[in-house]
Design a protein around this motif. Structure first.
Motif, mmCIF file in Angstrom:
data_model
loop_
_atom_site.group_PDB
_atom_site.id
_atom_site.type_symbol
_atom_site.label_atom_id
_atom_site.label_comp_id
_atom_site.label_asym_id
_atom_site.label_seq_id
_atom_site.Cartn_x
_atom_site.Cartn_y
_atom_site.Cartn_z
ATOM 1 N N GLY A 201 -10.639 -3.454 -27.823
ATOM 2 C CA GLY A 201 -9.534 -4.224 -27.290
ATOM 3 C C GLY A 201 -8.404 -3.410 -26.687
ATOM 4 N N TYR A 202 -7.971 -2.333 -27.340
ATOM 5 C CA TYR A 202 -6.783 -1.607 -26.895
ATOM 6 C C TYR A 202 -7.089 -0.130 -26.670
ATOM 7 C CZ TYR A 202 -3.867 -5.669 -27.909
ATOM 8 O OH TYR A 202 -3.300 -6.915 -27.888
ATOM 9 N N VAL B 256 5.289 3.464 -31.700
ATOM 10 C CA VAL B 256 5.147 4.690 -30.920
ATOM 11 C C VAL B 256 4.956 4.350 -29.448
ATOM 12 C CG1 VAL B 256 4.139 5.986 -32.852
ATOM 13 C CG2 VAL B 256 2.639 4.787 -31.245
ATOM 14 N N SER B 257 5.070 5.359 -28.621
ATOM 15 C CA SER B 257 4.787 5.210 -27.199
ATOM 16 C C SER B 257 3.294 5.413 -26.982
ATOM 17 C CB SER B 257 5.590 6.233 -26.394
ATOM 18 O OG SER B 257 5.313 6.119 -25.018
ATOM 19 N N GLY B 258 2.621 4.405 -26.418
ATOM 20 C CA GLY B 258 1.181 4.484 -26.218
ATOM 21 C C GLY B 258 0.799 5.252 -24.967
ATOM 22 N N LYS B 259 -0.490 5.276 -24.664
ATOM 23 C CA LYS B 259 -1.001 6.045 -23.526
ATOM 24 C C LYS B 259 -0.421 5.565 -22.204
ATOM 25 C CE LYS B 259 -5.426 7.230 -25.706
ATOM 26 N NZ LYS B 259 -6.900 7.065 -25.663
ATOM 27 N N SER B 260 -0.101 4.304 -22.099
ATOM 28 C CA SER B 260 0.455 3.762 -20.856
ATOM 29 C C SER B 260 1.980 3.830 -20.814
ATOM 30 C CB SER B 260 0.002 2.313 -20.663
ATOM 31 O OG SER B 260 -1.401 2.234 -20.505
ATOM 32 N N GLY B 261 2.585 4.432 -21.853
ATOM 33 C CA GLY B 261 4.030 4.595 -21.876
ATOM 34 C C GLY B 261 4.800 3.460 -22.510
ATOM 35 N N TRP B 262 4.120 2.387 -22.899
ATOM 36 C CA TRP B 262 4.785 1.249 -23.529
ATOM 37 C C TRP B 262 4.800 1.410 -25.042
ATOM 38 C CZ3 TRP B 262 7.156 -1.895 -20.168
ATOM 39 C CH2 TRP B 262 6.684 -1.940 -18.859
ATOM 40 N N ASP C 157 -14.249 6.322 -41.665
ATOM 41 C CA ASP C 157 -13.568 6.036 -42.919
ATOM 42 C C ASP C 157 -12.092 5.696 -42.727
ATOM 43 O OD1 ASP C 157 -15.796 6.335 -44.443
ATOM 44 O OD2 ASP C 157 -15.421 8.410 -44.991
ATOM 45 N N TRP C 158 -11.565 5.988 -41.539
ATOM 46 C CA TRP C 158 -10.191 5.562 -41.266
ATOM 47 C C TRP C 158 -10.051 5.154 -39.814
ATOM 48 C CZ3 TRP C 158 -6.296 7.735 -38.135
ATOM 49 C CH2 TRP C 158 -6.586 8.981 -37.574
ATOM 50 N N VAL C 159 -9.091 4.269 -39.570
ATOM 51 C CA VAL C 159 -8.917 3.667 -38.256
ATOM 52 C C VAL C 159 -7.438 3.708 -37.871
ATOM 53 C CG1 VAL C 159 -8.993 1.475 -36.993
ATOM 54 C CG2 VAL C 159 -10.909 2.124 -38.465
ATOM 55 N N ARG C 160 -7.164 4.001 -36.613
ATOM 56 C CA ARG C 160 -5.813 3.853 -36.068
ATOM 57 C C ARG C 160 -5.853 2.648 -35.138
ATOM 58 N NH1 ARG C 160 -2.878 9.154 -35.206
ATOM 59 N NH2 ARG C 160 -2.491 8.689 -37.406
ATOM 60 N N TYR C 161 -5.140 1.612 -35.524
ATOM 61 C CA TYR C 161 -5.279 0.310 -34.869
ATOM 62 C C TYR C 161 -3.991 -0.090 -34.150
ATOM 63 C CZ TYR C 161 -6.352 -4.674 -34.352
ATOM 64 O OH TYR C 161 -6.577 -5.926 -33.851
ATOM 65 N N THR C 162 -4.141 -0.650 -32.969
ATOM 66 C CA THR C 162 -3.009 -1.107 -32.172
ATOM 67 C C THR C 162 -2.751 -2.586 -32.424
ATOM 68 O OG1 THR C 162 -3.689 0.441 -30.436
ATOM 69 C CG2 THR C 162 -2.045 -1.211 -29.847
ATOM 70 N N GLY C 163 -1.480 -2.931 -32.596
ATOM 71 C CA GLY C 163 -1.118 -4.319 -32.820
ATOM 72 C C GLY C 163 -1.362 -5.190 -31.599
ATOM 73 N N ALA C 164 -0.871 -6.407 -31.642
ATOM 74 C CA ALA C 164 -1.141 -7.391 -30.589
ATOM 75 C C ALA C 164 0.016 -7.487 -29.602
ATOM 76 C CB ALA C 164 -1.405 -8.753 -31.215
ATOM 77 N N GLY C 165 -0.326 -7.889 -28.360
ATOM 78 C CA GLY C 165 0.685 -8.177 -27.349
ATOM 79 C C GLY C 165 0.813 -7.116 -26.276
ATOM 80 N N ARG D 239 -0.745 -6.595 -23.377
ATOM 81 C CA ARG D 239 -1.930 -6.008 -22.739
ATOM 82 C C ARG D 239 -2.377 -6.832 -21.543
ATOM 83 N NH1 ARG D 239 -8.089 -5.704 -24.852
ATOM 84 N NH2 ARG D 239 -7.734 -7.928 -24.782
ATOM 85 N N ASP D 240 -2.812 -6.146 -20.492
ATOM 86 C CA ASP D 240 -3.431 -6.794 -19.340
ATOM 87 C C ASP D 240 -4.888 -7.065 -19.705
ATOM 88 O OD1 ASP D 240 -5.091 -6.941 -16.873
ATOM 89 O OD2 ASP D 240 -3.164 -6.651 -15.875
ATOM 90 N N GLN D 241 -5.262 -8.333 -19.802
ATOM 91 C CA GLN D 241 -6.592 -8.694 -20.277
ATOM 92 C C GLN D 241 -7.706 -8.193 -19.375
ATOM 93 O OE1 GLN D 241 -7.243 -10.074 -23.180
ATOM 94 N NE2 GLN D 241 -5.101 -10.363 -23.732
ATOM 95 N N SER D 242 -7.446 -8.096 -18.074
ATOM 96 C CA SER D 242 -8.495 -7.678 -17.145
ATOM 97 C C SER D 242 -8.648 -6.161 -17.101
ATOM 98 C CB SER D 242 -8.210 -8.221 -15.742
ATOM 99 O OG SER D 242 -6.959 -7.739 -15.261
ATOM 100 N N ARG D 243 -7.525 -5.443 -17.141
ATOM 101 C CA ARG D 243 -7.577 -3.980 -17.023
ATOM 102 C C ARG D 243 -7.616 -3.280 -18.376
ATOM 103 N NH1 ARG D 243 -2.631 -2.442 -13.390
ATOM 104 N NH2 ARG D 243 -3.500 -0.361 -13.771
ATOM 105 N N LYS D 244 -7.374 -4.026 -19.477
ATOM 106 C CA LYS D 244 -7.440 -3.504 -20.838
ATOM 107 C C LYS D 244 -6.402 -2.424 -21.128
ATOM 108 C CE LYS D 244 -11.166 -5.997 -21.615
ATOM 109 N NZ LYS D 244 -11.143 -7.190 -22.467
ATOM 110 N N ASN D 245 -5.272 -2.467 -20.427
ATOM 111 C CA ASN D 245 -4.228 -1.481 -20.708
ATOM 112 C C ASN D 245 -2.902 -2.190 -20.955
ATOM 113 O OD1 ASN D 245 -3.893 -2.287 -18.016
ATOM 114 N ND2 ASN D 245 -2.835 -0.391 -17.497
#
Length: 317
Positions: A58-59, A140-146, A67-75, A77-83
């Motif tokens: 999704g993100y 945090v600031s994600g890969k797309s800067g948001w 054994d461990w996951v780093r997960y991004t919350g919701a909201g 996101r561009d559904q078509s471009r996945k960013n």
């Protein structure tokens, strides 16, 4: 059957079980939604908490390490471009629910989907991969800067079908005998039981040096090693569904462990350890405070659950 999601393991579903699609995942009561990543349900106080997440590509900031996951919350996101195209925030209902599960020490079920394209993802459909503890969160600031809401989750103990240690010894012993006339036919069966995360209890015991948090006793064996027991405040298993995490475990001596489990002791909101029988006779008696390490974040929800459950049981007995 109507979907009835809740926190914890789902009876009849084991880690590794596969599902054809999200409809099947929902029908198994593992996740409350057919599309959303975060599954929610209402807690006993009417607040929304998270009980499961689906990892399905999704993100862009998600990381799956098994054994461990780093997960991004919701909201955002561009559904078509996945960013990401906008900031996330903690006010989003499902982000707030996941944060509340972290605050309350609730475990989260993880379902992996084939679209995630990691080595831990199934080649098709979906797989249930057990319970994980939310161990940290941050903005945090994600890969797309948001700005994104980011959660770290680590695997907890699984429920598995397996032979108990005693049954394995019986099976091995029977294999040594060949005179079947002297020994009746023996059938070895499997049982479903909770495999506790021994590292959780061990860490709590080590934190207190095996000293009982209630009475202060430190038992020492003949080998000079300290002995203590890990007591789950909200019990594990189907009836109570307590999580196997440090926030739900106390370091106690054997005597205080039994007394806590039987409701003879309970912990008040101000952390005093109340002897129920003594309080009934002398309600104004001074009771000691539970010994708490600043590194041990004991869940107040579990303390309250234990106290209220025993209040109810003893009032009706």
């Amino acid at each position: 059957m109507a979907n009835e999601t809740f926190v914890g393991h789902v009876d009849g579903v084991l880690p590794g079980d596969r599902f054809e699609d999200r409809e099947a995942v929902k029908a198994a009561n593992l996740h409350s939604d057919n599309q959303a990543g975060i599954s929610t349900s209402k807690d006993t106080d009417g607040c929304w908490v998270a009980n499961a997440i689906a990892l399905n590509g999704g993100y862009e900031d998600d990381e799956d390490h098994g054994d461990w996951v780093r997960y991004t919350g919701a909201g955002g996101r561009d559904q078509s471009r996945k960013n990401q195209v906008a900031d996330q925030d903690w006010d989003h209902r499902t982000n707030a629910a996941l944060k509340r599960s972290y605050d309350r020490g609730y475990p989260v079920r993880i379902i992996r989907g084939h679209k995630a394209k990691t080595k831990y993802s199934p080649k098709s459909g979906y797989s249930y991969d057990g319970l994980y503890a939310i161990t940290d969160l941050r903005m945090v600031s994600g890969k797309s800067g948001w700005q994104i809401c980011q959660f770290d989750l680590h695997r907890l103990a699984d429920v598995r079908e397996e032979l108990t240690d005693v049954e394995r010894k019986v099976e091995a012993a029977l294999a040594d005998f060949t005179d079947q006339e002297k020994f009746p036919e023996t059938r070895i069966t499997t049982v479903q039981r909770i495999v506790r995360d021994s590292s959780v209890v061990r860490r709590v015991k080590e934190l207190y040096g095996h000293q009982c948090q209630v009475c202060g006793t430190r038992l020492v064996g003949g080998d000079g090693q300290g002995y203590s027991e890990g007591a789950h405040i909200r019990p594990l298993g189907k009836l109570h569904r307590g999580p196997d995490i440090e926030q739900n475990v106390l370091c106690l001596c054997a005597n205080c462990h039994v007394r806590l489990d039987k409701g003879a002791l309970y912990i008040a909101d101000d952390w005093r350890v109340i002897d129920r029988a003594a309080a009934a006779v002398q309600p104004h008696e001074e009771f000691p405070e539970l010994n708490r390490s600043p590194r041990h974040n004991i869940g107040t929800d579990y303390i309250q659950y234990h106290r209220e459950w025993w209040d109810k049981q003893l009032s009706t007995s």
